[in-house]
Design an enzyme around this catalytic site. Structure first.
Site, PDB file in Angstrom:
ATOM      1  N   ARG A   1      -6.980  14.374   5.329  1.00  0.00           N
ATOM      2  CA  ARG A   1      -5.814  14.875   4.599  1.00  0.00           C
ATOM      3  C   ARG A   1      -5.172  13.730   3.824  1.00  0.00           C
ATOM      4  NH1 ARG A   1      -0.279  17.244   7.419  1.00  0.00           N
ATOM      5  NH2 ARG A   1       0.675  18.108   5.522  1.00  0.00           N
ATOM      6  N   ILE A   2      -4.927  13.936   2.546  1.00  0.00           N
ATOM      7  CA  ILE A   2      -4.270  12.934   1.717  1.00  0.00           C
ATOM      8  C   ILE A   2      -2.763  13.126   1.868  1.00  0.00           C
ATOM      9  CG2 ILE A   2      -3.965  12.046  -0.610  1.00  0.00           C
ATOM     10  CD1 ILE A   2      -6.729  11.522   0.667  1.00  0.00           C
TER      11      ILE A   2
ATOM     12  N   THR B   1       0.805  -1.221   0.000  1.00  0.00           N
ATOM     13  CA  THR B   1       0.000   0.000   0.000  1.00  0.00           C
ATOM     14  C   THR B   1       0.836   1.269   0.000  1.00  0.00           C
ATOM     15  OG1 THR B   1      -0.068  -0.057   2.409  1.00  0.00           O
ATOM     16  CG2 THR B   1      -1.856  -1.163   1.247  1.00  0.00           C
TER      17      THR B   1
ATOM     18  N   ASN C   1      -0.124  11.216   0.731  1.00  0.00           N
ATOM     19  CA  ASN C   1       0.715  10.984  -0.439  1.00  0.00           C
ATOM     20  C   ASN C   1      -0.212  10.772  -1.630  1.00  0.00           C
ATOM     21  OD1 ASN C   1       2.247   9.773  -2.554  1.00  0.00           O
ATOM     22  ND2 ASN C   1       3.754   9.016  -1.090  1.00  0.00           N
ATOM     23  N   PRO C   2      -0.374  11.762  -2.492  1.00  0.00           N
ATOM     24  CA  PRO C   2      -1.329  11.643  -3.603  1.00  0.00           C
ATOM     25  C   PRO C   2      -1.045  10.470  -4.536  1.00  0.00           C
ATOM     26  CG  PRO C   2      -0.618  13.918  -3.331  1.00  0.00           C
ATOM     27  CD  PRO C   2       0.260  13.093  -2.441  1.00  0.00           C
TER      28      PRO C   2
ATOM     29  N   LYS D   1      -7.641  10.063   7.287  1.00  0.00           N
ATOM     30  CA  LYS D   1      -8.578   8.947   7.414  1.00  0.00           C
ATOM     31  C   LYS D   1      -8.045   7.797   6.564  1.00  0.00           C
ATOM     32  CE  LYS D   1     -12.664  11.932   7.996  1.00  0.00           C
ATOM     33  NZ  LYS D   1     -13.996  12.325   7.452  1.00  0.00           N
ATOM     34  N   GLY D   2      -8.521   6.598   6.836  1.00  0.00           N
ATOM     35  CA  GLY D   2      -8.080   5.456   6.047  1.00  0.00           C
ATOM     36  C   GLY D   2      -8.608   5.520   4.632  1.00  0.00           C
TER      37      GLY D   2
ATOM     38  N   GLN E   1      -4.406   3.419  -4.152  1.00  0.00           N
ATOM     39  CA  GLN E   1      -5.328   2.744  -3.244  1.00  0.00           C
ATOM     40  C   GLN E   1      -6.777   2.919  -3.680  1.00  0.00           C
ATOM     41  OE1 GLN E   1      -4.705   0.946   0.187  1.00  0.00           O
ATOM     42  NE2 GLN E   1      -3.406   0.468  -1.559  1.00  0.00           N
TER      43      GLN E   1
ATOM     44  N   GLU F   1      -9.947   1.081   1.919  1.00  0.00           N
ATOM     45  CA  GLU F   1     -11.178   0.335   1.673  1.00  0.00           C
ATOM     46  C   GLU F   1     -12.332   1.183   1.136  1.00  0.00           C
ATOM     47  OE1 GLU F   1     -11.255  -3.075   4.949  1.00  0.00           O
ATOM     48  OE2 GLU F   1     -10.219  -1.280   5.644  1.00  0.00           O
TER      49      GLU F   1
END
Length: 701
Positions: A587-588, A465, A590-591, A660-661, A597, A664
């Site tokens: 917040r992202i 990931t 690593n774009p 956030k995750g 993902q 999934e």
């Protein structure tokens, strides 16, 4: 004039390529079966061919007579195991056979080929019993458990959903079915075990989502102090949940190593995976939606029936997402489970949310059709002010913005008229997505070294990931240094404890600990004077107290999926022409890896919609689709160009990174959007996945 060096550009938010990428593409990265220890042997398990019963005899003479065969372990002579909370790991401990594919013997030999030949030569005799492996809603053994996966109550009710539904001016009452699904990671489950009898230590290289969990489990099973067990999972070739708990292969590898006194590698053949490493349980859904004529919901009921094994209870929490999504004054969500003679189900990417949202979002589309309201607008009209089930305020919720942004990017309004191109019927669909924010206690250690570099350690797991890379970015920003001055060590049970890589909680959990360790190290160094000593300066961090604090907020990621599909009226083939997702996931960090993902999840959702399913054979009690020829995961030809976008979401109620995750949320909603697009194209509604040509042609007939 200030002559101090300029601070490095922030690493978080930058599209950093994977730090271990070169190792992987050059073959330098070693996976669990690739540790060529001296004098290594190989093991091959023997699966039961009875669907239920008891082993009465195991003939091993023919196998032992083959060249290179070292041993054949059976339920009568295998090493005895200590206590364990997971009965699926108590392999070769008794002659009982709870389902087809349960391991009943283990062959050990000098080579993989010899071990496989020996396993084939073992003859097992059974006292077979009648079995039951078919799920249906009226099964007499169905019951309502206390809890479902994730620790959620199995049953929740607010108001009188039945009465509100009966009184609603507009109603939909629909049944949906999601078949059993299997994870099928690229790297099958594998382990290499080395038992050092002189030192009394055990070293295991395992393909696992959490080496710390494997370590504690093996220590208990083999009655060893935990500090005598080392588990390494430095590189893992995918998992999607099926490596989230220890599996029988690692127990068998340790058994064989202990019995032979040699290192032993076991790599499960893909045909075995369907029966021994978990699967997404089939789910049967009934969704009832009652609404006023303006589209506002008055009643929402989501009832789920699923199966579990007789070995261990696992209940997919498929009705739980309905507790989050839409404002309805009367809300009923409940689960029933049937114990059958089947393998034990387990986690598969977005358990609960994935099948549950397929049913709910399909029903919302059916309601939109019944009302004559645009499906995007219907969802917007039912946006809640707080989480419907708990009443807690959302820490952040930008579902409406995801829907609006996605509709604009997709040019939704311009594509709401279905069209025909020769034999092809073309239509569009939409679905919402949600996934909860989880965080687990973790620890980390940050070291400042005399050469000006830093070493950060935490027992995280990178499943492919990009976790290793993002953790280095978190550390670099917290340390206020360039990324190339940071080295991250993960995937080893001797490192500071890290949580299992699951529930989209990895980065939030490990990253929090890494952030705390690094910020504490910066503060310590600011108070010091003089050079860094040769041994370096280290600071630990443990987030147990912080992570266990109960938040007053409902914390979830949200998203919106848009799909355009074509259905071939001649062949029955459905193809996705366009797929677009917009997400609000904090917040992202690593774009580059985040986009991967999101896209990966959407591809997996496409497979769920169109090709993936495991058929249970009622006569033999096993899954017939047990390889990648019969269980078709999407290939390049199946997948269109996928568009992924996200909102710049700032949520201060999460973790120090504000993340956030994302692992999934991408799969949740994809299948529903595709199914809704098929209905829009054809005017036919198929309520059972996948949308295979036989079902399409029958629906279009």
């Amino acid at each position: 004039m200030d002559s101090s060096p300029a601070a490095p550009a922030p690493s978080l938010g930058s599209p950093v390529t994977r730090l271990e990428g070169r190792e992987k593409v050059t073959g330098k990265a070693r996976y669990a079966a690739e540790y060529a220890l001296p004098d290594r042997a190989y093991a091959w398990p023997v699966p039961a061919t009875a669907a239920r019963g008891r082993v009465t005899a195991v003939e091993t003479a023919g196998a032992l007579a083959l060249p290179g065969v070292l041993a054949v372990l059976t339920p009568y002579d295998a090493p005895r195991l200590g206590p364990c909370d997971d009965p699926t790991l108590r392999v070769l401990q008794d002659p009982e056979v709870p389902h087809r594919g349960w391991y009943v013997a283990l062959a050990v030999a000098e080579t993989p080929e010899a071990a496989r030949a020996a396993a084939a030569a073992v003859r097992v005799h059974y006292d077979a019993e009648p079995h039951d492996s078919v799920l249906h809603t009226g099964h007499p053994a169905a019951y309502t458990p206390e809890q479902v996966n994730g620790g959620y109550p199995a049953h929740r009710e607010k108001g009188d959903a039945a009465a509100a539904f009966a009184a609603a001016p507009v109603r939909v009452d629909c049944a949906y079915a999601v078949p059993p699904l299997h994870n099928h990671p690229m790297e099958p489950h594998a382990a290499t075990a080395h038992w050092d009898a002189d030192a009394g230590t055990l070293t295991v290289y395992d393909s696992s989502q959490g080496s710390g969990f494997v370590r504690s489990t093996l220590a208990a099973l083999f009655e060893l102090p935990a500090d005598r067990v080392t588990v390494v999972s430095e590189h893992v070739g995918g998992a999607f949940g099926c490596k989230g708990t220890p599996r029988p292969h690692v127990v068998l590898a340790v058994m064989a190593a202990r019995h032979t006194g040699r290192p032993v590698t076991i790599a499960l053949p893909r045909r075995h995976l369907a029966a021994v490493v978990g699967h997404r349980a089939p789910t049967l859904h009934r969704v009832r939606l009652g609404a006023r004529t303006d589209g506002t919901l008055t009643a929402l009921a989501h009832e789920v029936t699923t199966h579990t094994s007789r070995v261990r209870e696992f209940v997919e929490q498929a009705a739980v997402p309905a507790r989050v999504m839409y404002a309805a004054p009367a809300l009923l969500t409940t689960h029933r489970v049937v114990p059958l003679d089947v393998p034990t189900p387990s986690w598969m990417r977005a358990p609960g949310e994935c099948p549950g949202m397929y049913a709910l979002e399909s029903a919302m589309d059916e309601l939109a059709c019944a009302l004559g309201i645009d499906p995007v607008e219907l969802r917007v009209r039912n946006e809640p002010d707080a989480e419907p089930d708990s009443g807690h305020p959302f820490s952040s919720r930008h579902l409406v913005e995801c829907l609006r942004e996605g509709a604009a990017r997709f040019d939704w309004a311009a594509h709401r008229t279905p069209r025909r191109d020769g034999p092809l019927l073309i239509g569009t669909g939409v679905a919402a997505a949600t996934y909860p924010v989880y965080v687990a206690p973790s620890s980390a250690r940050a070291h400042a070294l005399p050469d000006g570099t830093y070493l950060v350690q935490t027992n995280a797991t990178d499943l492919g990931t990009g976790a290793r890379t993002v953790l280095a970015q978190i550390a670099a920003d917290a340390l206020r240094v360039a990324l190339d001055r940071v080295t991250v060590e993960i995937g080893h049970s001797a490192l500071p404890q890290g949580s299992v890589a699951g529930g989209s909680a990895g980065t939030a959990s490990w990253g929090w600990a890494v952030h705390d360790a690094c910020t504490s190290l910066v503060a310590l160094l600011a108070r010091r004077s003089g050079p860094i000593p040769e041994a370096g300066v280290s600071v630990p961090a443990d987030t147990t107290a912080s992570a266990k604090q109960k938040s007053p907020y409902a914390r979830h990621a949200f998203g919106a999926h848009f799909a355009e599909v074509q259905a071939d009226t001649v062949t029955g083939e459905v193809r996705v022409r366009r797929l677009l997702g917009v997400f609000a996931a904090g917040r992202i960090l690593n774009p580059l890896t985040a986009r991967s993902q999101f896209v990966g999840g959407m591809v997996m959702g496409l497979g769920m919609a169109l090709t993936e399913h495991s058929t249970m054979d009622p006569a033999f009690g096993d899954f017939t689709g047990n390889d990648l020829a019969s269980y078709h995961v999407p290939a390049h030809a199946d997948v269109p160009d996928i568009e992924v976008h996200w909102l710049d979401e700032h949520d201060k109620h999460l973790n120090p990174m504000g993340s956030k995750g994302i692992g999934e949320i991408g799969i949740v909603g994809t299948a529903a959007a595709i199914g809704n697009a098929f209905h829009h194209a054809t005017g036919r509604r198929i309520r059972e996945l996948p949308l295979t040509p036989d079902r399409i042609l029958a629906a279009l007939d």
